[in-house]
Design a protein around this motif. Structure first.
Motif, PDB file in Angstrom:
ATOM      1  N   ALA A 165       0.824  -1.220   0.000  1.00  0.00           N
ATOM      2  CA  ALA A 165       0.000   0.000   0.000  1.00  0.00           C
ATOM      3  C   ALA A 165       0.853   1.263   0.000  1.00  0.00           C
ATOM      4  O   ALA A 165       0.332   2.368   0.144  1.00  0.00           O
ATOM      5  N   GLY A 166       2.174   1.103  -0.141  1.00  0.00           N
ATOM      6  CA  GLY A 166       3.065   2.252  -0.137  1.00  0.00           C
ATOM      7  C   GLY A 166       3.779   2.391   1.196  1.00  0.00           C
ATOM      8  O   GLY A 166       3.725   1.507   2.051  1.00  0.00           O
ATOM      9  N   LEU A 167       4.464   3.516   1.365  1.00  0.00           N
ATOM     10  CA  LEU A 167       5.194   3.778   2.603  1.00  0.00           C
ATOM     11  C   LEU A 167       4.220   4.137   3.711  1.00  0.00           C
ATOM     12  O   LEU A 167       3.358   5.006   3.533  1.00  0.00           O
ATOM     13  N   ALA A 168       4.358   3.477   4.853  1.00  0.00           N
ATOM     14  CA  ALA A 168       3.438   3.731   5.959  1.00  0.00           C
ATOM     15  C   ALA A 168       4.122   3.389   7.272  1.00  0.00           C
ATOM     16  O   ALA A 168       5.121   2.654   7.308  1.00  0.00           O
ATOM     17  N   ALA A 169       3.569   3.939   8.378  1.00  0.00           N
ATOM     18  CA  ALA A 169       4.040   3.604   9.721  1.00  0.00           C
ATOM     19  C   ALA A 169       3.428   2.268  10.117  1.00  0.00           C
ATOM     20  O   ALA A 169       2.208   2.160  10.273  1.00  0.00           O
ATOM     21  N   ARG A 170       4.272   1.258  10.268  1.00  0.00           N
ATOM     22  CA  ARG A 170       3.749  -0.097  10.462  1.00  0.00           C
ATOM     23  C   ARG A 170       4.609  -0.883  11.451  1.00  0.00           C
ATOM     24  O   ARG A 170       5.756  -0.525  11.739  1.00  0.00           O
ATOM     25  N   GLU A 171       4.027  -1.976  11.919  1.00  0.00           N
ATOM     26  CA  GLU A 171       4.742  -3.010  12.652  1.00  0.00           C
ATOM     27  C   GLU A 171       4.600  -4.299  11.853  1.00  0.00           C
ATOM     28  O   GLU A 171       3.503  -4.640  11.420  1.00  0.00           O
ATOM     29  N   VAL A 172       5.722  -4.984  11.671  1.00  0.00           N
ATOM     30  CA  VAL A 172       5.732  -6.213  10.880  1.00  0.00           C
ATOM     31  C   VAL A 172       6.111  -7.369  11.799  1.00  0.00           C
ATOM     32  O   VAL A 172       7.141  -7.316  12.483  1.00  0.00           O
ATOM     33  N   GLY A 173       5.276  -8.413  11.811  1.00  0.00           N
ATOM     34  CA  GLY A 173       5.553  -9.595  12.613  1.00  0.00           C
ATOM     35  C   GLY A 173       5.965 -10.768  11.740  1.00  0.00           C
ATOM     36  O   GLY A 173       5.321 -11.058  10.726  1.00  0.00           O
ATOM     37  N   ILE A 174       7.063 -11.427  12.136  1.00  0.00           N
ATOM     38  CA  ILE A 174       7.633 -12.528  11.343  1.00  0.00           C
ATOM     39  C   ILE A 174       7.665 -13.786  12.203  1.00  0.00           C
ATOM     40  O   ILE A 174       8.076 -13.751  13.366  1.00  0.00           O
ATOM     41  N   ARG A 175       7.214 -14.878  11.613  1.00  0.00           N
ATOM     42  CA  ARG A 175       7.288 -16.173  12.293  1.00  0.00           C
ATOM     43  C   ARG A 175       7.729 -17.225  11.284  1.00  0.00           C
ATOM     44  O   ARG A 175       7.198 -17.282  10.173  1.00  0.00           O
ATOM     45  N   ASP A 176       8.709 -18.032  11.669  1.00  0.00           N
ATOM     46  CA  ASP A 176       9.215 -19.109  10.811  1.00  0.00           C
ATOM     47  C   ASP A 176       9.634 -18.592   9.431  1.00  0.00           C
ATOM     48  O   ASP A 176       9.434 -19.256   8.412  1.00  0.00           O
ATOM     49  N   GLY A 177      10.210 -17.389   9.426  1.00  0.00           N
ATOM     50  CA  GLY A 177      10.731 -16.834   8.186  1.00  0.00           C
ATOM     51  C   GLY A 177       9.708 -16.230   7.255  1.00  0.00           C
ATOM     52  O   GLY A 177      10.041 -15.827   6.136  1.00  0.00           O
ATOM     53  N   ILE A 178       8.452 -16.148   7.706  1.00  0.00           N
ATOM     54  CA  ILE A 178       7.360 -15.641   6.872  1.00  0.00           C
ATOM     55  C   ILE A 178       6.760 -14.394   7.524  1.00  0.00           C
ATOM     56  O   ILE A 178       6.658 -14.306   8.756  1.00  0.00           O
ATOM     57  N   ILE A 179       6.339 -13.434   6.701  1.00  0.00           N
ATOM     58  CA  ILE A 179       5.617 -12.265   7.211  1.00  0.00           C
ATOM     59  C   ILE A 179       4.187 -12.694   7.532  1.00  0.00           C
ATOM     60  O   ILE A 179       3.432 -13.098   6.628  1.00  0.00           O
ATOM     61  N   VAL A 180       3.814 -12.635   8.798  1.00  0.00           N
ATOM     62  CA  VAL A 180       2.480 -13.116   9.208  1.00  0.00           C
ATOM     63  C   VAL A 180       1.617 -12.007   9.801  1.00  0.00           C
ATOM     64  O   VAL A 180       0.432 -12.235  10.084  1.00  0.00           O
ATOM     65  N   ALA A 181       2.173 -10.821  10.007  1.00  0.00           N
ATOM     66  CA  ALA A 181       1.371  -9.710  10.517  1.00  0.00           C
ATOM     67  C   ALA A 181       1.941  -8.400  10.010  1.00  0.00           C
ATOM     68  O   ALA A 181       3.163  -8.196   9.997  1.00  0.00           O
ATOM     69  N   ILE A 182       1.073  -7.507   9.562  1.00  0.00           N
ATOM     70  CA  ILE A 182       1.436  -6.124   9.234  1.00  0.00           C
ATOM     71  C   ILE A 182       0.337  -5.255   9.843  1.00  0.00           C
ATOM     72  O   ILE A 182      -0.816  -5.314   9.425  1.00  0.00           O
ATOM     73  N   GLU A 183       0.707  -4.479  10.866  1.00  0.00           N
ATOM     74  CA  GLU A 183      -0.286  -3.722  11.626  1.00  0.00           C
ATOM     75  C   GLU A 183       0.139  -2.264  11.720  1.00  0.00           C
ATOM     76  O   GLU A 183       1.321  -1.937  11.584  1.00  0.00           O
ATOM     77  N   PRO A 184      -0.817  -1.369  11.976  1.00  0.00           N
ATOM     78  CA  PRO A 184      -0.444   0.041  12.193  1.00  0.00           C
ATOM     79  C   PRO A 184       0.539   0.190  13.348  1.00  0.00           C
ATOM     80  O   PRO A 184       0.457  -0.539  14.346  1.00  0.00           O
ATOM     81  N   LEU A 185       1.468   1.121  13.192  1.00  0.00           N
ATOM     82  CA  LEU A 185       2.437   1.389  14.250  1.00  0.00           C
ATOM     83  C   LEU A 185       1.699   1.806  15.523  1.00  0.00           C
ATOM     84  O   LEU A 185       0.789   2.634  15.479  1.00  0.00           O
ATOM     85  N   GLY A 186       2.095   1.181  16.635  1.00  0.00           N
ATOM     86  CA  GLY A 186       1.418   1.458  17.895  1.00  0.00           C
ATOM     87  C   GLY A 186       0.539   0.327  18.366  1.00  0.00           C
ATOM     88  O   GLY A 186       0.047   0.342  19.494  1.00  0.00           O
ATOM     89  N   ASN A 187       0.348  -0.679  17.517  1.00  0.00           N
ATOM     90  CA  ASN A 187      -0.497  -1.808  17.924  1.00  0.00           C
ATOM     91  C   ASN A 187       0.196  -2.747  18.900  1.00  0.00           C
ATOM     92  O   ASN A 187      -0.436  -3.617  19.481  1.00  0.00           O
ATOM     93  N   GLY A 188       1.510  -2.609  19.052  1.00  0.00           N
ATOM     94  CA  GLY A 188       2.191  -3.311  20.127  1.00  0.00           C
ATOM     95  C   GLY A 188       2.449  -4.774  19.885  1.00  0.00           C
ATOM     96  O   GLY A 188       2.373  -5.582  20.815  1.00  0.00           O
ATOM     97  N   LEU A 189       2.787  -5.156  18.663  1.00  0.00           N
ATOM     98  CA  LEU A 189       3.191  -6.546  18.438  1.00  0.00           C
ATOM     99  C   LEU A 189       4.421  -6.864  19.292  1.00  0.00           C
ATOM    100  O   LEU A 189       5.315  -6.028  19.439  1.00  0.00           O
TER     101      LEU A 189
END
Length: 449
Positions: free
Chosen positions: A21-45
């Motif tokens: 979706a372009g450049l954004a403030a995000r948190e990215v969660g990775i498990r077992d080498g795969i991207i499994v979560a992309i959330e708005p910054l501040g969601n506290g992953l």
């Protein structure tokens, strides 16, 4: 949000995360080498490890370079899997696809492919796939190579530069295209016409303009026209390698409008260098097809922006220093190839920002589009379900190229001493930082990546 409670292996947080979706403030969660979560910054992953990007850093997907000559086995003194993949990682490239030459043997048989895999498997720092080769007499090898996982097949329409990889004529290419169409593979073509080059001036001496005249645009244009028509007649997928002649853009655009299954790449050297500035005897700049004039370069940029050209890849084609004939600077004698695997992103970003082209577009040309070419469905984007391949990039940091600090094997590049913008600070493969000491790259097979 219950997913976020269980810790991820790695969480990356930042103001500038380049998602689909372009450049954004995000948190990215990775498990077992795969991207499994992309959330708005501040969601506290929460993660076992958390990386907070600095204000000047952008997280971008790992680049995909589908045009790399690794040359191992057989010419490992030119380049090898360890040195090439270290250079790739240093430049933010997390996947390469190796060309079927200039190794010995070439990747024109299943046995040749297996020899490459044996030497590559324990020394790759990034993921590595392989192209097969189409040469006279190996039509019966194409399907077995495809079944063994090559991503498509390369052919030349003139002498390849090495005798063990002979070229096809246009009729032979068409026959092989028909074969590839039967199992939906791809023909990638070095498109220069041998007859046109035979009639061009001889390239001898140290004057770059003499060499340029020996590889005229007409040779490229004529060969590209053949590729287009043979692809039109057979219905096969075809790809033009390292486009340098801007003259060919209108016919490429026309063919695409007609529905010909055609894609096109160009390379950093055609987009950042120009013939008018190449010194006499500077054989580090020699490549085929050649670097052309400034006016040609501007039209290639337009071709990228209007979608006629699909992607940008390195065509990293190294050799030993002696083969570059540095002592005499004779363009006829010197090996043709530019070494730039580590520098592509910074080179293109430096040029693009002057033209008002955003980083998102650069990354699309160098990650998403090459991944699509090779049908790598889990590479080239920061998106859910994709491999966690990415780099931390500082787009505003400047540096000067020092050839002695580059990771590829032989210390030569036309970019030595060139100031560039954009520094890759760290590169990750499947969520693990690439340290240059512990090879973690996988060998990729078509359809199983």
């Amino acid at each position: 949000m219950s997913e976020a409670i269980g810790a991820y292996d790695l969480v990356i947080r930042g103001q500038r995360i380049l998602t689909t979706a372009g450049l954004a403030a995000r948190e990215v969660g990775i498990r077992d080498g795969i991207i499994v979560a992309i959330e708005p910054l501040g969601n506290g992953l929460t993660g076992n490890e958390v990386i907070e990007l600095a204000d000047d850093e952008t997280l971008i997907p790992g680049l995909v370079d589908t045009h790399v000559h690794v040359n191992e086995p057989g010419r490992t003194e030119w380049e090898g899997f360890a040195s090439a993949t270290r250079a790739a990682a240093a430049g933010g490239v997390t996947t390469i696809i190796d060309m079927p030459l200039n190794s010995i043997p070439p990747t024109t048989t299943v046995d040749g492919l297996e020899q490459k895999r044996v030497v590559a498997k324990d020394q790759a720092f990034v993921d590595v796939g392989f192209w097969g080769g189409a040469i006279p007499g190996n039509k019966s090898d194409l399907r077995p190579l495809h079944d063994e996982g090559v991503f498509g097949f390369k052919c030349f329409l003139l002498h390849s530069g090495v005798d063990e990889f002979p070229h096809l004529d246009a009729d032979e290419m068409e026959e092989d295209m028909k074969e590839l169409k039967s199992f939906d593979s791809l023909m990638i073509v070095h498109a220069e016409d041998s007859h046109a080059i035979d009639r061009a001036p001889h390239p001898g001496g140290d004057h770059y303009e003499t060499f340029l005249a020996s590889r005229p645009r007409g040779a490229e244009n004529k060969a590209i026209a053949e590729v287009i028509e043979r692809a039109r007649w057979t219905g096969a997928r075809a790809h033009i390698l390292h486009l340098s002649s801007s003259d060919a853009l209108p016919m490429i655009a026309s063919a695409k409008r007609d529905g010909v299954n055609l894609t096109v790449e160009t390379c950093p050297h055609y987009l950042t260098l120009m013939a008018e500035e190449i010194p006499d005897g500077a054989t580090a700049y020699k490549c085929c097809p050649p670097i052309r004039e400034a006016s040609n370069r501007e039209l290639l940029w337009k071709g990228l922006q209007d979608g006629t050209i699909d992607c940008i890849v390195s065509d990293h084609s190294p050799s030993t220093l002696d083969l570059k004939d540095l002592e005499n600077g004779d363009f006829a004698v010197a090996w043709g190839g530019v070494s730039s695997l580590q520098l592509g992103l910074s080179l293109i970003w430096t040029e693009a920002r002057h033209r008002g082209i955003p980083l998102e577009q650069v990354v699309s040309w160098m990650a998403e589009k090459p991944a699509a070419l090779a049908r790598l469905h889990n590479k080239g984007q920061l998106a859910l379900g994709y491999d966690a391949d990415f780099s931390i990039f500082a787009p505003d940091e400047a540096f000067v190229v020092d050839v002695t600090k580059l990771k590829h094997k032989n210390p030569i590049t036309p970019y030595d001493g060139r100031p560039l913008a954009g520094v890759v600070r760290k590169t990750y493969l499947r969520g693990t930082p690439i340290d240059g000491q512990n090879p973690g790259g996988k060998l990729l097979r078509r359809g199983n990546v």
